[in-house]
Scaffold this active site. Sequence first.
Site, PDB file in Angstrom:
ATOM      1  N   HIS A   1       6.273  10.840 -10.724  1.00 45.62           N
ATOM      2  CA  HIS A   1       6.522   9.416 -10.478  1.00 45.62           C
ATOM      3  C   HIS A   1       7.685   8.924 -11.348  1.00 45.62           C
ATOM      4  O   HIS A   1       8.821   9.061 -10.977  1.00 45.62           O
ATOM      5  CB  HIS A   1       5.235   8.625 -10.703  1.00 45.62           C
TER       6      HIS A   1
ATOM      7  N   CYS B   1       1.793   3.580  -3.173  1.00 47.75           N
ATOM      8  CA  CYS B   1       0.811   4.478  -3.797  1.00 47.75           C
ATOM      9  C   CYS B   1       0.210   5.478  -2.809  1.00 47.75           C
ATOM     10  O   CYS B   1      -0.046   6.617  -3.166  1.00 47.75           O
ATOM     11  CB  CYS B   1      -0.317   3.664  -4.428  1.00 47.75           C
ATOM     12  N   HIS B   2      -0.046   5.035  -1.564  1.00 42.18           N
ATOM     13  CA  HIS B   2      -0.753   5.923  -0.628  1.00 42.18           C
ATOM     14  C   HIS B   2       0.197   6.683   0.300  1.00 42.18           C
ATOM     15  O   HIS B   2      -0.222   7.630   0.951  1.00 42.18           O
ATOM     16  CB  HIS B   2      -1.743   5.106   0.225  1.00 42.18           C
TER      17      HIS B   2
ATOM     18  N   HIS C   1       1.827   6.197 -16.992  1.00 42.29           N
ATOM     19  CA  HIS C   1       2.854   5.403 -16.303  1.00 42.29           C
ATOM     20  C   HIS C   1       3.813   4.878 -17.364  1.00 42.29           C
ATOM     21  O   HIS C   1       3.621   3.795 -17.906  1.00 42.29           O
ATOM     22  CB  HIS C   1       2.206   4.255 -15.515  1.00 42.29           C
TER      23      HIS C   1
ATOM     24  N   CYS D   1       0.805  -1.237   0.000  1.00 46.58           N
ATOM     25  CA  CYS D   1       0.000   0.000   0.000  1.00 46.58           C
ATOM     26  C   CYS D   1       0.831   1.277   0.000  1.00 46.58           C
ATOM     27  O   CYS D   1       0.453   2.276  -0.607  1.00 46.58           O
ATOM     28  CB  CYS D   1      -0.925   0.028   1.221  1.00 46.58           C
TER      29      CYS D   1
HETATM   30 FE1  DHE Z   1       7.916   0.385  -9.831  1.00 45.31          FE
HETATM   31  C1  DHE Z   1      10.178   1.932 -11.915  1.00 45.31           C
HETATM   32  C2  DHE Z   1       7.707   3.194  -7.955  1.00 45.31           C
HETATM   33  C3  DHE Z   1       5.204  -0.923  -8.214  1.00 45.31           C
HETATM   34  C4  DHE Z   1       8.492  -2.602 -11.331  1.00 45.31           C
HETATM   35  N1  DHE Z   1       8.713   2.254  -9.973  1.00 45.31           N
HETATM   36  C5  DHE Z   1       9.647   2.679 -10.890  1.00 45.31           C
HETATM   37  C6  DHE Z   1      10.022   4.024 -10.563  1.00 45.31           C
HETATM   38  C7  DHE Z   1       9.327   4.376  -9.446  1.00 45.31           C
HETATM   39  C8  DHE Z   1       8.518   3.264  -9.069  1.00 45.31           C
HETATM   40  C9  DHE Z   1       9.404   5.696  -8.705  1.00 45.31           C
HETATM   41  C10 DHE Z   1      11.052   4.851 -11.313  1.00 45.31           C
HETATM   42  C11 DHE Z   1      12.434   4.509 -10.796  1.00 45.31           C
HETATM   43  C12 DHE Z   1      13.514   5.260 -11.548  1.00 45.31           C
HETATM   44  O1  DHE Z   1      13.456   5.307 -12.776  1.00 45.31           O
HETATM   45  O2  DHE Z   1      14.425   5.789 -10.900  1.00 45.31           O
HETATM   46  N2  DHE Z   1       6.653   1.023  -8.352  1.00 45.31           N
HETATM   47  C13 DHE Z   1       6.762   2.201  -7.717  1.00 45.31           C
HETATM   48  C14 DHE Z   1       5.745   2.324  -6.711  1.00 45.31           C
HETATM   49  O3  DHE Z   1       5.654   3.238  -5.846  1.00 45.31           O
HETATM   50  C15 DHE Z   1       4.771   1.249  -6.970  1.00 45.31           C
HETATM   51  C16 DHE Z   1       3.615   1.881  -7.746  1.00 45.31           C
HETATM   52  C17 DHE Z   1       4.103   0.631  -5.795  1.00 45.31           C
HETATM   53  C18 DHE Z   1       5.008  -0.036  -4.806  1.00 45.31           C
HETATM   54  O4  DHE Z   1       4.503  -0.371  -3.731  1.00 45.31           O
HETATM   55  O5  DHE Z   1       6.181  -0.203  -5.050  1.00 45.31           O
HETATM   56  C19 DHE Z   1       5.595   0.340  -7.881  1.00 45.31           C
HETATM   57  N3  DHE Z   1       7.014  -1.460  -9.773  1.00 45.31           N
HETATM   58  C20 DHE Z   1       5.923  -1.776  -9.063  1.00 45.31           C
HETATM   59  C21 DHE Z   1       5.549  -3.152  -9.262  1.00 45.31           C
HETATM   60  O6  DHE Z   1       4.599  -3.753  -8.692  1.00 45.31           O
HETATM   61  C22 DHE Z   1       6.476  -3.732 -10.274  1.00 45.31           C
HETATM   62  C23 DHE Z   1       5.716  -4.082 -11.541  1.00 45.31           C
HETATM   63  C24 DHE Z   1       7.183  -4.999  -9.827  1.00 45.31           C
HETATM   64  C25 DHE Z   1       7.763  -4.910  -8.466  1.00 45.31           C
HETATM   65  O7  DHE Z   1       8.649  -4.100  -8.244  1.00 45.31           O
HETATM   66  O8  DHE Z   1       7.303  -5.606  -7.616  1.00 45.31           O
HETATM   67  C26 DHE Z   1       7.418  -2.540 -10.484  1.00 45.31           C
HETATM   68  N4  DHE Z   1       9.117  -0.208 -11.360  1.00 45.31           N
HETATM   69  C27 DHE Z   1       9.233  -1.507 -11.787  1.00 45.31           C
HETATM   70  C28 DHE Z   1      10.243  -1.555 -12.831  1.00 45.31           C
HETATM   71  C29 DHE Z   1      10.715  -0.252 -13.032  1.00 45.31           C
HETATM   72  C30 DHE Z   1       9.999   0.574 -12.075  1.00 45.31           C
HETATM   73  C31 DHE Z   1      10.651  -2.813 -13.597  1.00 45.31           C
HETATM   74  C32 DHE Z   1      11.804   0.222 -13.996  1.00 45.31           C
HETATM   75  C33 DHE Z   1      11.259   0.437 -15.380  1.00 45.31           C
HETATM   76  C34 DHE Z   1      12.334   0.737 -16.408  1.00 45.31           C
HETATM   77  O9  DHE Z   1      12.167   0.278 -17.553  1.00 45.31           O
HETATM   78  O10 DHE Z   1      13.310   1.426 -16.100  1.00 45.31           O
END
Ligand code: DHE
Length: 536
Positions: free
Chosen positions: A330, A47-48, A372, A44
Amino acid sequence: MFIGRWLRTMVIGVLGLLALDITIALALTDEEMNKAKGIFFNRCAGCHGTLRKGATGPEITDTKLKSKNYNTDIIKAFITNGTGGGMPGFVKMGLLTADEADLMARFVQVPPPIPPERSLADMEETWKLVVPVDKRPKKPMHKRNIDNFFGVVLRDAGKAAIIDGDTKELVSTVDIGLATHILRVSATGRYFYSIGRDGRAVLIDLWMEKPDKVAEVQACTEARSIDVSKYKGPKGNFLDKYAVIGCYWPPQFIILDGKPLKPLKVVSTRSFSYDTNEFINEARVAAMIASHRDPEIILNVKESGYMWFVDYSDLDNLKISQVATERFLHDGGWDATKRYVMMAANMRNKMVIVDSHTKKQVGQVETGIKPHPGRGANWVDPKYGPVSATPHLGEGLLTAWGSDPKGHPQHAWKVVRKYELLGGGSLFIKAHPKSTHVWAEHALNPEPKINRSVCVVDIKKPDDKPKCWEVTDHGRITHLEYNKAGDEMWVSVWDKQGEIVIYDDKTLKEKQRIKGDWLITPTGKFNVYNTMNDIY
Ligand code: DHE
């Protein structure tokens, strides 16, 4: 008179009993509280927010929920079924049990526990230099093509798999910690840096015969981003000199010595919002990206709406430029020239565009509901010239805007194309300068038929509808990455027993499926060359 007083006493008494009743109903045992804190952190807080003030998701503080008259049943229904705004149905998707949903519904009605702060000394205590820099190989100890290695996050196994992109062989798996979020590549392409949700960073040396961990540190208690200094020029050689970690909690960033991973400096991002100038205690660091032209790391201070340009050339006299953009920054990345930083202010349905040379916002693009992009995608449209694009969490839409203010000023930072996808819930999009297609997924869509499908736009036939197909009959599809040459697309099947499906980008024919007991919940995949050079 007497009856009036009696009535008032009775009413107060009944209300008091009711309040007591509600408090008792919500009361959590120590064991429940600990469990709920863990679930909140994992599912949670992203996002929150830890303090629940909202960002990608709405504010869910106990006072807010009370003001909306939400009770345990109503909140449980949200957690069970999800919302149209992009919140997954956690129980429906099998991510939480009904009892856990009940626990979380009660947990969010009591004030949020505030996690501790974290000083440089706290970080240093966790610092482990597994292989000192001078004991590491002086040249690669294998003949493989490191540039085409893929680092794959095996989320629930707490590991990264290193796969040889030429031979498709597993080269090694490295322990990097539970719920690891992403990998980034050092400026020289020698190291992978990983960052976990728990703020743990791990450095992997790809020159070792079997790539392995050479250093680690826990910088924050919650984090999502890491990047590396990429500048070499008149101001010095900073290639791999510093790593920077962006924290969600405590809200701060840390500059570390790039190779030993020793923390050097911590800077708080608690600050005021760009618009109302109100103090934001939880001003978190979301995406970060290193400049290739200047000694700078650029970071999104999510809740404040400022993009910070941190000049790391003199750590004692750190220079930070703060560019006002839009709240809830984000993820995002560079345009094809690496001059313009394009980031999603996802709760404002916008991409913001900042010129990294002048450090000024030059545009905002209203793209759709909750853009996103991941790092995003850049390609050349036959009619509009260089464009960039994002899919959306909140609707099935891929939006492209002009991103060449010099050559095509009439289209710059304006929406030029919209493609309908199968539904919302998209997390990532990808293109490559040599690719013939642009790919998007729908990882968080609640419908299995949709979340197991990808869609592609044919760059040469931009007026055609996207082609979409189901990649898998299990798990869900997430994250897309090209090989170095840009002729293969690697797609993750995110499942307990996951797969990586490799497509020929030109023909869209499946080439190979990488499978194995070790391939547990593959999420992000990072090609060394593309990540190092910001190719997308
Ligand atoms: Fe991510 C990138 C935050 C959930 C996989 N994710 C990012 C970035 C942020 C972020 C701020 C950019 C980083 C950067 O470029 O410096 N992600 C968050 C959250 O806050 C969120 C929504 C909820 C959480 O609780 O984390 C979240 N993210 C996920 C997932 O559920 C994903 C699919 C799998 C996991 O991590 O469990 C996931 N996020 C990714 C990936 C990237 C990413 C693979 C990098 C993408 C790229 O191509 O560079």
